[in-house]
Design a protein around this motif. Structure first.
Motif, short mmCIF file in Angstrom:
data_model
loop_
_atom_site.label_atom_id
_atom_site.label_comp_id
_atom_site.label_asym_id
_atom_site.label_seq_id
_atom_site.Cartn_x
_atom_site.Cartn_y
_atom_site.Cartn_z
N GLY A 1 0.80 -1.22 0.00
CA GLY A 1 0.00 0.00 0.00
C GLY A 1 0.83 1.26 0.00
O GLY A 1 0.36 2.31 -0.44
N ALA A 2 2.06 1.19 0.50
CA ALA A 2 2.93 2.37 0.54
C ALA A 2 4.03 2.30 -0.52
O ALA A 2 5.02 3.01 -0.44
CB ALA A 2 3.57 2.51 1.93
N LEU A 3 3.84 1.45 -1.54
CA LEU A 3 4.80 1.40 -2.65
C LEU A 3 4.81 2.75 -3.36
O LEU A 3 3.77 3.25 -3.76
CB LEU A 3 4.40 0.29 -3.63
CG LEU A 3 5.35 0.04 -4.80
CD1 LEU A 3 6.62 -0.63 -4.31
CD2 LEU A 3 4.67 -0.82 -5.86
N PRO A 4 5.99 3.37 -3.52
CA PRO A 4 6.03 4.71 -4.13
C PRO A 4 5.65 4.71 -5.61
O PRO A 4 5.70 3.67 -6.28
CB PRO A 4 7.50 5.12 -3.95
CG PRO A 4 8.08 4.18 -2.95
CD PRO A 4 7.31 2.91 -3.08
N LEU B 1 -13.34 6.47 5.74
CA LEU B 1 -11.91 6.75 5.76
C LEU B 1 -11.10 5.54 6.20
O LEU B 1 -10.07 5.21 5.61
CB LEU B 1 -11.63 7.94 6.69
CG LEU B 1 -10.15 8.23 6.98
CD1 LEU B 1 -9.43 8.68 5.72
CD2 LEU B 1 -10.02 9.26 8.09
N VAL B 2 -11.57 4.88 7.26
CA VAL B 2 -10.80 3.76 7.82
C VAL B 2 -10.79 2.60 6.81
O VAL B 2 -11.83 2.12 6.40
CB VAL B 2 -11.39 3.29 9.16
CG1 VAL B 2 -10.59 2.10 9.70
CG2 VAL B 2 -11.38 4.42 10.18
N GLY B 3 -9.61 2.20 6.42
CA GLY B 3 -9.47 1.15 5.42
C GLY B 3 -9.39 1.65 4.00
O GLY B 3 -9.36 0.84 3.07
N HIS C 1 -4.85 -6.62 6.09
CA HIS C 1 -3.66 -6.10 5.43
C HIS C 1 -3.98 -5.10 4.33
O HIS C 1 -3.11 -4.35 3.89
CB HIS C 1 -2.83 -7.24 4.82
CG HIS C 1 -2.20 -8.12 5.84
ND1 HIS C 1 -1.45 -9.22 5.51
CD2 HIS C 1 -2.20 -8.07 7.20
CE1 HIS C 1 -1.02 -9.82 6.61
NE2 HIS C 1 -1.48 -9.13 7.64
N GLY C 2 -5.22 -5.09 3.86
CA GLY C 2 -5.58 -4.22 2.76
C GLY C 2 -5.31 -4.86 1.41
O GLY C 2 -4.88 -6.01 1.31
N GLU D 1 -0.75 -5.64 -4.05
CA GLU D 1 -0.69 -7.10 -3.98
C GLU D 1 -1.97 -7.77 -4.48
O GLU D 1 -1.93 -8.71 -5.26
CB GLU D 1 -0.42 -7.54 -2.54
CG GLU D 1 -0.42 -9.04 -2.35
CD GLU D 1 -0.66 -9.45 -0.90
OE1 GLU D 1 -0.28 -10.57 -0.55
OE2 GLU D 1 -1.22 -8.64 -0.14
N LYS D 2 -3.13 -7.26 -4.05
CA LYS D 2 -4.38 -7.95 -4.32
C LYS D 2 -5.29 -7.18 -5.27
O LYS D 2 -6.49 -7.47 -5.36
CB LYS D 2 -5.14 -8.21 -3.02
CG LYS D 2 -4.35 -8.93 -1.94
CD LYS D 2 -5.28 -9.33 -0.80
CE LYS D 2 -4.50 -9.78 0.41
NZ LYS D 2 -4.01 -8.63 1.21
#
Length: 492
Positions: free
Chosen positions: A87-90, A203-205, A424-425, A429-430
């Motif tokens: 999720g934080a991949l630049p 917002l959450v998720g 994990h979100g 990846e998904k």
């Protein structure tokens, strides 16, 4: 139809503008400086950003966003980098916005039982600060010693005690959010209810697609007077899965209900020496908390249910030290597995509890099919699976086999009525599995929500929600409610 190629970014002008609103040394532009930010906990995918911004307060976050909005520059927000879905991949042509330096607890109200914190505050630090008032913050992901509360909000993180006390969404009451253009809005309320749409829950998720969290207000709970944990051993994973279903069916909601299979047990015991039995095919950890009378009654009921479910042996913690030791093994499962394999791929799917035994048996079959070992560690109480697929990134074809193995697990999770993630979100990846999970109309609704908050699509682009064009190109199809596929899903 493909989107038009955006104009090239004038990096010199961008760096100059960012340097003016950030403290000295808070803008990283060299490869060596940015290398630690090229991935999150999912290290299978790596990418360097154009630069890394390290603001120290909300005003600087907003200023960075205004500059990027004006220049059409993508922004990826990052907490402490413990996420496991990319999720934080630049973005290669974008700004990586690190919130790690916004790490202050702004207020702690023991009467209202709330804490107001910045997004870079560690999960565990909240409970440590609240301990003086006999309070704590309930969601406790395995990475709680390091993960940030802002990242927890982005991914709706859980933990071993989420069965009884809920996920992040159930424990956050309000937040401040910087929109893509730098505007600051407030969501939620400390009141029991607030008028209008529940944007806090939206917002959450949301994985950083809607805005950048700059402040979070969380609920604090009274620390239980007593907690004890039962460790039950089983001679098959199917029986352990049946034990989980039996506990819930009996009307018992433990504070925590976790399961580990034989491979995970062996890895953990060698690492932590938690006292796990090496001859068991699976173990369950079931915790009860409350007053001494409540705990004694619930432990007795749990032991009776597990015995009737086929437990071959049981051990109940006698004191706090023994309880913590038993949980230390579960909390250390991921690093324990990391000691015995060059690499591992941590999956995250959720299934109905009644299917635990069948799904674990199928995962064992996939392990044989792909020739890759798999250790199963998961939040059994809510069916949140965390299969750890062993592979060697230096061995040609191993990574591809691990990904294919993981995709089979996600497809199977959806096929039995579950979902492709539990905590994990989706990240990168998904994202393709989202095409399996949702209809085209549902994906269009997701895109409409994204556009309402971020009309230019600059926040965390290419994550969580796939385009319909991408789904069509892949030929993936939604599994309709009620549709059954026997014995399992076909490959897409």
């Amino acid at each position: 139809m493909n989107a038009p190629t955006p104009p090239p970014i004038d990096s010199t002008a961008l760096f100059s503008a960012l340097a003016e609103v950030l403290p000295k040394g808070a803008l990283l532009t060299t490869v060596e400086q940015m290398r630690p930010y090229e991935c999150d906990g999912l290290s299978m995918y790596r990418r360097l950003p154009l630069c890394v911004a390290l603001p120290v307060d909300e005003q600087q976050v907003a200023a960075v966003l205004r500059i990027c909005d004006a220049g059409g520059v993508p922004v990826v927000a990052r907490g402490h980098g413990t996420g496991l879905a990319g999720g934080a991949l630049p973005e290669q042509g974008g700004v990586l916005l690190s919130l790690a330096r916004l790490n202050r607890i702004l207020a702690l109200d023991p009467v209202a039982r709330t804490a107001r914190v910045q997004p870079g505050v560690r999960n565990l630090a909240i409970s440590e600060a609240a301990a003086a008032h006999a309070l704590y913050y309930a969601p406790d992901p395995s990475s709680q010693i390091a993960c940030s509360i802002g990242g927890n909000v982005a991914e709706n993180s859980g933990g071993v005690h989420c069965l009884k006390y809920g996920l992040t969404v159930h424990n956050v009451v309000a937040a401040r959010l910087a929109l893509a253009d730098g505007q600051i809005i407030e969501l939620g309320s400390e009141a029991p209810d607030a008028p209008g749409y529940d944007l806090m829950a939206l917002l959450v998720g949301s994985e950083g697609l809607l805005g950048v969290v700059t402040e979070v207000t969380v609920k604090l709970l009274p620390r239980p007077q007593l907690a004890r944990v039962v460790m039950a051993c089983f001679d098959s994973v199917e029986k352990a899965g049946q034990g989980v279903a039996a506990i819930i069916a009996a009307g018992i909601i433990p504070a925590g209900l976790e399961m580990m299979d034989k491979l995970a047990i062996e890895a953990v015991e060698d690492f932590v020496k938690a006292g796990y039995p090496l001859d068991a095919e699976a173990i369950l950890l079931a915790e009860s908390d409350g007053t001494p009378e409540e705990v004694a009654n619930e432990i007795e009921r749990i032991e009776a249910v597990l015995k009737a479910s086929g437990a071959t042996a049981m051990r109940t913690s006698k004191d706090e030290a023994e309880r913590l030791k038993l949980w230390a093994g579960r909390k250390a499962a991921f690093p324990a597995v990391g000691r015995i394999t060059p690499d591992y791929y941590c999956m995250d799917g959720t299934i109905p509890r009644r299917h635990l035994g069948d799904v674990l048996r199928k995962i064992a079959g996939y392990s044989d099919e792909f020739g890759l070992r798999c250790a199963n560690v998961f939040h059994a109480g809510d069916g949140n699976l965390h299969p750890l697929i062993f592979y060697d990134a230096n061995k040609p074809g191993d990574l591809e086999k691990a990904e294919a193995f993981g995709n089979r697990i996600l497809d199977l999770s959806v096929a039995v009525g579950g979902t492709i993630t539990g905590e994990h979100g989706v990240g990168v990846e998904k994202i393709d599995a989202m095409c399996t999970q949702f209809h085209a109309l549902e994906l269009q609704a997701f895109h409409a929500v994204k556009a309402a908050f971020d009309p230019k699509g600059l926040l965390n682009p290419g994550k969580a929600v796939p385009s319909l064009h991408r789904c069509a190109e892949m030929g993936r199809m939604h599994i309709h409610a009620g549709q059954t596929r026997h014995p399992e899903l076909p490959r897409f």
